[in-house]
Design a protein around this motif. Structure first.
Motif, PDB file in Angstrom:
ATOM      1  N   UNK A 176       0.852  -1.188   0.000  1.00 47.34           N
ATOM      2  CA  UNK A 176       0.000   0.000   0.000  1.00 47.34           C
ATOM      3  C   UNK A 176       0.891   1.243   0.000  1.00 47.34           C
ATOM      4  N   UNK A 177       0.665   2.156  -0.955  1.00 47.65           N
ATOM      5  CA  UNK A 177       1.431   3.402  -1.025  1.00 47.65           C
ATOM      6  C   UNK A 177       0.504   4.548  -0.640  1.00 47.65           C
ATOM      7  N   UNK A 182       4.117   8.840  -3.066  1.00 45.88           N
ATOM      8  CA  UNK A 182       4.468   8.169  -4.309  1.00 45.88           C
ATOM      9  C   UNK A 182       5.936   8.390  -4.680  1.00 45.88           C
ATOM     10  N   UNK A 183       6.382   9.629  -4.601  1.00 51.35           N
ATOM     11  CA  UNK A 183       7.745   9.949  -5.005  1.00 51.35           C
ATOM     12  C   UNK A 183       8.761   9.269  -4.086  1.00 51.35           C
ATOM     13  N   UNK A 216      16.003  10.312 -11.785  1.00 49.80           N
ATOM     14  CA  UNK A 216      15.200  10.841 -12.897  1.00 49.80           C
ATOM     15  C   UNK A 216      14.222  11.883 -12.373  1.00 49.80           C
ATOM     16  N   UNK A 217      13.628  11.620 -11.196  1.00 51.88           N
ATOM     17  CA  UNK A 217      12.668  12.565 -10.613  1.00 51.88           C
ATOM     18  C   UNK A 217      13.306  13.908 -10.308  1.00 51.88           C
ATOM     19  N   UNK A 218      14.579  13.893  -9.920  1.00 50.68           N
ATOM     20  CA  UNK A 218      15.275  15.127  -9.544  1.00 50.68           C
ATOM     21  C   UNK A 218      15.912  15.841 -10.726  1.00 50.68           C
ATOM     22  N   UNK A 219      15.863  15.220 -11.899  1.00 45.98           N
ATOM     23  CA  UNK A 219      16.494  15.805 -13.090  1.00 45.98           C
ATOM     24  C   UNK A 219      15.658  16.957 -13.637  1.00 45.98           C
ATOM     25  N   UNK A 220      16.235  17.652 -14.570  1.00 47.76           N
ATOM     26  CA  UNK A 220      15.519  18.715 -15.269  1.00 47.76           C
ATOM     27  C   UNK A 220      14.611  18.091 -16.321  1.00 47.76           C
ATOM     28  N   UNK A 240       8.083  11.093 -10.678  1.00 47.67           N
ATOM     29  CA  UNK A 240       7.550  11.959  -9.624  1.00 47.67           C
ATOM     30  C   UNK A 240       6.152  11.536  -9.172  1.00 47.67           C
ATOM     31  N   UNK A 241       5.737  10.346  -9.593  1.00 46.46           N
ATOM     32  CA  UNK A 241       4.439   9.826  -9.154  1.00 46.46           C
ATOM     33  C   UNK A 241       3.253  10.456  -9.842  1.00 46.46           C
ATOM     34  N   UNK A 242       3.476  11.110 -10.969  1.00 49.67           N
ATOM     35  CA  UNK A 242       2.405  11.774 -11.703  1.00 49.67           C
ATOM     36  C   UNK A 242       1.925  10.856 -12.825  1.00 49.67           C
TER      37      UNK A 242
END
Length: 422
Positions: A176-177, A182-183, A216-220, A240-242
């Motif tokens: 369960x998240x 998510x991120x 990848x989430x922290x990248x530009x 980023x959980x989107x």
């Protein structure tokens, strides 16, 4: 510094259910003597000389490095004492329908990905059945109590995160998240977990220094988009959980088909015709099981030199009848420039699928078709109960079963993604 992520409203709750080693688990349930043993479902291994592939492997078999799509000969060499079984597609379809009936108790929003996997949107079910976590746990219990099969469950606010969650603690996992996590949940996972990041894309990302989803989430996002195009935005959002994709209930299959790889290349016309009859029967059975008919039929012919040819025919009236599929397949065979060459693989697929009632109006001379429908349904019922070989056309009684084995049963209901997942 973390990227500027737009605020999201966590208004949806999605459950991803994935049956564990489904085909093999059904065999172990139906035949208790197979329990605890390495079960491999697929082509005939022929003592390591078979040319088909593994369709499913039990967790006992996976300890030997056996997995789906592995050449069956390799599977035998890795585990010669394993239990090798043929595919019983009608049986798996029957069990799958029972499992999906469990899903529909809790929500009408059920999106099948295959016989053994689905997304459920339970947002509208919370007042009736409780929290998303409680619903997911109850579904898992229902499957075990009623079908004596195990499933892994992921619960999250998006499809992507729910699917990743269900895969992390197999078999019989439950993850369960919580909303807003998510991120953090994705942060340390390898980039191969990104939906659509196949081996080539993952290798490209690693060359750029991206090892984890968190990186990848922290990248530009702009930088990723420059060298990956639309994929760059896609991966950044997932990391980023989107994921705003909705659960699409009962998505219709794009195509339904069956293929067979011969143990030995053949140019024997009688064998080829027998094989096409067998494939037509399998395709017709699956069309009827799904409650659809095909407007277009395609024949696939792979030569001994690995050259692949296809020919298609669009019908004036869609069909789900074995005899019609077989007749069209024979006509397509005559149109192939390679028909006189030795064949390695044959396949038949039906596409442009629709409900039988959507087909064009019957003409005055359609009585033969009408008579065939109840006969086909009766044959399907017999085969579902007693196996595919329980009743066959006379020409298949001395069929190619000793010389060839079915390699693939295709039902193209895979989720949409950026990379080619096939």
């Amino acid at each position: 510094m973390a990227p500027n992520i737009p605020p999201r409203q966590h208004s949806r709750w999605i459950i991803h259910v994935d049956m564990d080693a489904f085909y093999a688990s059904v065999e172990q349930r139906d035949y208790p003597e197979y329990r605890g043993k390495p079960v491999i479902v697929g082509a005939d291994p022929k003592e390591g000389k078979g040319r088909g592939v593994v369709s499913a492997a039990s967790y006992e078999a996976r300890k030997f490095g056996i997995h789906s799509a592995l050449p069956i000969g390799q599977a035998y060499r890795r585990c010669p004492h394993g239990v090798f079984l043929p595919v019983r597609m009608a049986r798996y379809q029957e069990v799958s329908s029972h499992i999906f009936s469990i899903f529909h108790r809790y929500t009408d929003l059920v999106e099948p990905l295959s016989f053994d996997e689905a997304f459920l949107d339970v947002t509208g079910s919370l007042r009736l059945f409780g929290t998303p976590q409680a619903i997911g746990a109850q579904i898992q219990r229902d499957i075990w109590n009623e079908e004596h099969l195990i499933a892994s469950v992921g619960v999250a606010t998006t499809k992507f995160v729910a699917k990743v969650a269900s895969d992390l603690q197999k078999p019989q996992g439950f993850v369960m998240v919580p909303a807003g996590r998510e991120r953090a949940f994705l942060h340390d996972l390898p980039i191969e977990r990104l939906w659509g990041a196949g081996p080539k894309t993952a290798k490209l990302l690693r060359r750029r220094g991206y090892e984890s989803i968190g990186q990848v989430a922290s990248a530009s996002c702009a930088e990723l988009s420059v060298w990956l195009g639309k994929q760059g935005m896609h991966f950044w959002e997932l990391a980023n959980g989107i994921d705003d994709r909705e659960v699409v209930p009962e998505e219709t299959a794009k195509s339904i088909g069956a293929e067979l790889t011969f143990a030995s290349d053949t140019s024997d016309l009688a064998v080829i015709q027998q094989t096409l009859l067998d494939l037509a029967q399998r395709v017709g059975s699956r069309l009827r099981a799904e409650g659809v008919s095909a407007k277009t039929l395609t024949l696939k012919f792979r030569t001994a030199k690995f050259h692949t040819f296809t020919r298609s025919s669009t019908l004036s009236r869609s069909t789900d009848q074995d005899a019609t599929i077989y007749r069209i397949a024979l006509s397509l065979l005559d149109r192939l420039p390679c028909a006189q060459e030795s064949v390695r693989l044959l396949g038949i697929a039906g596409s442009h699928l629709g409900k039988p009632e959507d087909s064009s109006q019957l003409n005055l001379f359609s009585s033969a078709h009408e008579a065939a429908v109840p006969i086909s349904k009766a044959l399907d019922s017999i085969r579902s109960r007693f196996g595919d070989q329980a009743i066959q056309p006379a020409t298949l009684l001395s069929s190619t079963d000793g010389d060839a084995r079915k390699e693939t049963n295709r039902q193209n209901v895979h989720p949409k993604s950026v990379d080619n997942l096939h």
